[in-house]
Every structure is written in structure tokens, then in C-alpha cells.
Design a protein around this motif. Structure first.
Motif, short mmCIF file in Angstrom:
data_model
loop_
_atom_site.label_atom_id
_atom_site.label_comp_id
_atom_site.label_asym_id
_atom_site.label_seq_id
_atom_site.Cartn_x
_atom_site.Cartn_y
_atom_site.Cartn_z
N LYS A 1 0.84 -1.20 0.00
CA LYS A 1 0.00 0.00 0.00
C LYS A 1 0.87 1.24 0.00
O LYS A 1 1.17 1.83 1.03
CB LYS A 1 -0.94 -0.02 1.20
N VAL B 1 -3.20 7.99 1.18
CA VAL B 1 -4.67 8.04 1.25
C VAL B 1 -5.10 9.21 2.14
O VAL B 1 -4.55 9.41 3.21
CB VAL B 1 -5.22 6.72 1.85
N PRO C 1 -12.18 5.37 5.81
CA PRO C 1 -11.75 4.07 6.32
C PRO C 1 -10.25 3.93 6.17
O PRO C 1 -9.66 4.49 5.23
CB PRO C 1 -12.48 3.07 5.41
N LEU D 1 -5.56 -0.02 4.85
CA LEU D 1 -4.47 -0.93 5.27
C LEU D 1 -4.83 -1.64 6.57
O LEU D 1 -4.56 -2.83 6.73
CB LEU D 1 -3.18 -0.10 5.42
N PHE E 1 3.26 1.73 3.88
CA PHE E 1 4.21 2.84 3.84
C PHE E 1 3.88 3.76 5.01
O PHE E 1 2.74 3.80 5.47
CB PHE E 1 4.10 3.61 2.52
N ALA E 2 4.85 4.48 5.48
CA ALA E 2 4.58 5.47 6.53
C ALA E 2 5.20 6.79 6.11
O ALA E 2 6.41 6.87 5.89
CB ALA E 2 5.16 5.01 7.86
N LYS F 1 2.75 1.90 13.44
CA LYS F 1 1.82 1.53 12.34
C LYS F 1 2.03 0.07 11.95
O LYS F 1 1.06 -0.63 11.63
CB LYS F 1 2.05 2.44 11.12
N1 CTP Z 1 -3.55 4.11 4.66
C1 CTP Z 1 -4.70 3.52 4.22
N2 CTP Z 1 -5.90 4.13 4.43
C2 CTP Z 1 -5.97 5.32 5.05
C3 CTP Z 1 -4.78 5.95 5.50
C4 CTP Z 1 -3.58 5.31 5.27
O1 CTP Z 1 -4.66 2.43 3.66
N3 CTP Z 1 -7.13 5.88 5.24
C5 CTP Z 1 -2.27 3.40 4.45
C6 CTP Z 1 -1.31 4.09 3.50
O2 CTP Z 1 -1.49 3.63 2.18
C7 CTP Z 1 0.05 3.69 4.06
C8 CTP Z 1 -0.21 3.52 5.55
O3 CTP Z 1 -1.62 3.35 5.69
O4 CTP Z 1 0.47 2.44 3.55
C9 CTP Z 1 0.23 4.66 6.41
O5 CTP Z 1 -0.28 5.87 5.94
P1 CTP Z 1 0.11 7.25 6.61
O6 CTP Z 1 -0.55 8.35 5.85
O7 CTP Z 1 1.59 7.31 6.81
O8 CTP Z 1 -0.48 7.12 8.07
P2 CTP Z 1 -1.91 7.11 8.68
O9 CTP Z 1 -2.26 5.70 9.04
O10 CTP Z 1 -2.87 7.85 7.82
O11 CTP Z 1 -1.65 7.87 10.05
P3 CTP Z 1 -1.17 9.41 10.29
O12 CTP Z 1 -1.83 10.23 9.19
O13 CTP Z 1 -1.71 9.70 11.63
O14 CTP Z 1 0.32 9.41 10.23
#
Ligand code: CTP
Length: 411
Positions: A280, A284, A311, A314, A330-331, A344
């Protein structure tokens, strides 16, 4: 042998260089590969199909309308079975058809149905070769990542001197051997992810605010697209779910275009159960506007947006992850990268997380390079600044080296 277990689909189009194509079949067989031959009608005027049938020990396909050849939609099956397709010789005519998606015979339809890497060995008169129309068509094929095997210069069959002579059969076979040795795994076999389904998400998502405006982010999609190309070269059956990007669709990779996080969720969930590796890479949007105005919202002094949570795709995948699934996230972080990414990894039940600091100018969103940290339950590995293509290769090398991935591959 270098082409051991590789299934090559050889398309023979009608030029005088056809007389060299049986040598290509022989070379591939000597290198351990199998060959299925497809001929255009004009090619059969130069060399009889029987010659290819005898050398390949397989039936030769020539007509879309033959009940025997097409009793199981053969042009689709033959294309699906191929680990690589080679068109040799490729006339100006077949090059034009391939560039423009014309599908009017067995060779051109098989090409469109083929998702494996494609090699093209042109052969024609030098004035035809120099013609801007031909060069333009070749540029189109190159832009779609087809591999053009440059013709040689010398005396041509038509008596003139110039560029247009098909590369020698031995050199063409070497190009295939080099390709499969580069994409080979540690055991030397060509496609370590053959028959493995890989689902990759890439790019941003866009959340509609009102007609013609949406909320999004700076993700270019380059990382996800590079991973998709890399997995395809490793022999996987790749599906790319892409948010809105300006990147060209990768050649021969099933690409599903989505806009919002919820559309991405639907596209991913529809396919996740049939997939062994899910990556992923998409950025998003965490929020969306619940009821976007279908009209254009008129200008006012302020605009207050009421956002609701999207939603977490991941996290949902992590909840229902099977024993035979490898899940990679990914983060995107701006501080305490290792700490937040490790959290995560755990919260979303991942096998691996690829973390980066989005505040670095040369890494992360909308640049060609990336500097990432790979984190899993065993610890972390820092990669140097690399092109996104090289980062993709390193991520896949890392995944392939994991026991879980190897046992998924072995079934
Ligand atoms: N991701 C997802 N769906 C979401 C948000 C994130 O599938 N609604 C997935 C992204 O594709 C990525 C991972 O979760 O692989 C981490 O995304 P990231 O934006 O770094 O973190 P978040 O989980 O959204 O947390 P935060 O914004 O608080 O850092």
C-alpha cells in the motif's frame, strides 16, 4: 541453461528476414526455453509454418478464424502463458499496429492480450526505417517500455545499404537471456514471483469538495508505479490501483483508476483475497467531505469544510490478513519516523513497513528519489538516497528474502 522454463511467444511478421526466425527458435530451445510461434499471413508466404512447428515442437498459430487453433480463444491463452513475447522480424506494418492498438490478426491480438515483457526486432528497408512515421511508432512502443532490439546496418535484401537489417538471431537470443538473468532470483530461475498475485496502490486519493474541486496531497504515484513495474519484471501478476496521477499507465500492467479513498478501498477489497502480496504505497486522505456539493459552490469570504474520517484500508487488510499473505505498508512521517512507523507496523498487522520523512527535499512526495527505512518485526534497515526504481528493487529484494515470502512462493 539461461532460458530454462521460460515460455517465449515468438511473433513472426512478413518480411524477408523471416528466413532467420527459425534460427531464433533453435537458439531459444538450445538455451532451455520453450517457443510458441504466431505468424502473420504474409510471413507464411516467406516461410512455411511447418518449419516452425518442427523446430518448436508446438503447433503454429496463423489464423484467428481457424476452428482448431481458436477452439479455446487461443490468442488469449497463448499470450497469457508467455513469460516474454518477441516479435522478429517486426515489419513497419506490425510496429504501426502495435503502436496504435490495431488487432486484426493472430499476432496483433496476441500482442494486445500479452501482459509479459515484449521485445521487438525490427527489419525493413533503410528508407522505411528512417521514415518519421516508423520512428514515431517506435518511440510510442519505447514509451510503453517495450524493448526494441536495434537493427544492424549493412547491405539489405533490397540491394541498398543502410540501417534496417534485423539483429542476428544469436544476438536476439542473448538479449532474452540477459533479460531473464537480470530479473532472476537467487536460485537462478527467471521469475521468482511467477503465478504470485501482487496488488499495489499508488498515488494520492482525491476527495471531492464540490464539483471541480477536491482535497488531495502531493503524492506523484512514482513509488507505487515503480513497485508495480518491478514486480511485473519479477514475473508477478500485478494489479495497480492508482489514485489520480499524471503518470502514463504502465505497459502491460492491469491498472485500475480510482479517485477517492472509498473507491480505493472497494477496488482493493474486491481483489485482496486472490492476492498474495499487497503493497500500500498510496497516500490516502484520512478525511473526506461527507456530502460534497454536486454543483459549483459559489465564492464567499470563508468556506468551512465539515470532514469525516475515511476508512483505513491498510488496517482493514491487516485485520483479515491470511497466513499466506504478505502485507506491506508505507509510513509518511515528518518527525520520529522510526517510532511512528513501528507503531503503524504493529497497529495495522503488517509484515513490513517502508517509512520516510516527507520533509526531506530529495525524498518522498513528488520527487524522483527516496530515502527509506524498512522496518519489520526483526528490526530496521536504512537504505541510502536512491532513485524510486532502485528503492522499489531493494524493497522487493528484501521481501523476497523473507521466509514468509519464500513459503508463499513455494505454495
Ligand atoms: N492508509 C490507508 N488508508 C488510510 C490511511 C492510510 O490504507 N485511510 C495506508 C497508507 O497507504 C500507508 C499507511 O496506511 O500504507 C500509512 O499511511 P500514513 O498516511 O503514513 O499514516 P496514517 O495511518 O494515515 O496515520 P497518520 O496520518 O496519523 O500518520
Amino acid at each position: 541453461m539461461k532460458l530454462d522454463n521460460q515460455n517465449i511467444l515468438l511473433g513472426v511478421s512478413g518480411g524477408i528476414a523471416c528466413y532467420k526466425s527459425p534460427e531464433i527458435v533453435r537458439g531459444i530451445r538450445e538455451s532451455g526455453g520453450q517457443v510458441s510461434v504466431v505468424m502473420t499471413r504474409s510471413a507464411t508466404e516467406f516461410v512455411k509454418p511447418l518449419v516452425f512447428q518442427a523446430l518448436s515442437e508446438r503447433p503454429v498459430a496463423t489464423s484467428l478464424f481457424s476452428l482448431e487453433e481458436e477452439n479455446q480463444i487461443g490468442h488469449i491463452k497463448i499470450a497469457e502463458r508467455a513469460d516474454a513475447m518477441l516479435v522478429a522480424p517486426a515489419t513497419a506494418n506490425i510496429i504501426a499496429k502495435m503502436a496504435h492498438g490495431i488487432a486484426d490478426d493472430y499476432l496483433s491480438t496476441s500482442f494486445l492480450a500479452c501482459t509479459a515483457p515484449v521485445f521487438v526486432a525490427p527489419a525493413m528497408n533503410h528508407h522505411m526505417w528512417d521514415n518519421p512515421a516508423v520512428q514515431h511508432n517506435l518511440d510510442i512502443l519505447k514509451s510503453r517500455n517495450l524493448n526494441i532490439i536495434q537493427p544492424g546496418s549493412g547491405y539489405l535484401a533490397c540491394g541498398s545499404y543502410g540501417t534496417g537489417r534485423m539483429a542476428e538471431p544469436a544476438d536476439i537470443v542473448s538479449v532474452l537471456e540477459d533479460f531473464f538473468s537480470k530479473t532472476g532470483d537467487q536460485t537462478g530461475s527467471g521469475s521468482p514471483l511467477k503465478n504470485i498475485g501482487v496488488l499495489i496502490t499508488g498515488g494520492p486519493t482525491g476527495e471531492r469538495i464540490f464539483a471541480v474541486r477536491f482535497l488531495s496531497n502531493d503524492s506523484s504515484g512514482k513509488m507505487g508505479y515503480a513497485l508495480a513495474e518491478c514486480c511485473q519484471q519479477l514475473g508477478a501478476d500485478v494489479t495497480l490501483i492508482s489514485g489520480p496521477t499524471s503518470l502514463p499507465e504502465p505497459a502491460h500492467i492491469e491498472t485500475v483508476h480510482v479517485m477517492s479513498a472509498r473507491q480505493m478501498m472497494e477496488a482493493v477489497m474486491e481483489r485482496s483475497e486472490q492476492t498474495q502480496i499487497i503493497i500500500k504505497a498510496a497516500a490516502v486522505s484520512d478525511f473526506r467531505i461527507e456530502a460534497p456539493n454536486p454543483q459549483k459552490t459559489k465564492k464567499s469570504d470563508t468556506l468551512v469544510l465539515d470532514l469525516v474520517k475515511n476508512p483505513d484500508i491498510l488496517k482493514e487488510l491487516g485485520k483479515k490478513k491470511g497466513k499466506d499473505q504478505f502485507l506491506v505498508g508505507f509510513a509518511a512521517e515528518s518527525q520520529d519516523v522510526k517510532h511512528y512507523a513501528s507503531q503503524k507496523l504493529k497497529d495495522k498487522n503488517l509484515d513490513l513497513i517502508v517509512a520516510n520523512n516527507i520533509l526531506q527535499k530529495d525524498a518522498g512526495f513528488d520527487v524522483d528519489t527516496n530515502r527509506v527505512l524498512l522496518i519489520d518485526s526483526k528490526g530496521s534497515t536504512e537504505l541510502p538516497l536512491l532513485s524510486k526504481e532502485d528503492v522499489a528493487q531493494k524493497i522487493m529484494d528484501y521481501i523476497l528474502a523473507q521466509d514468509k515470502c519464500q513459503s508463499i512462493i513455494k505454495g
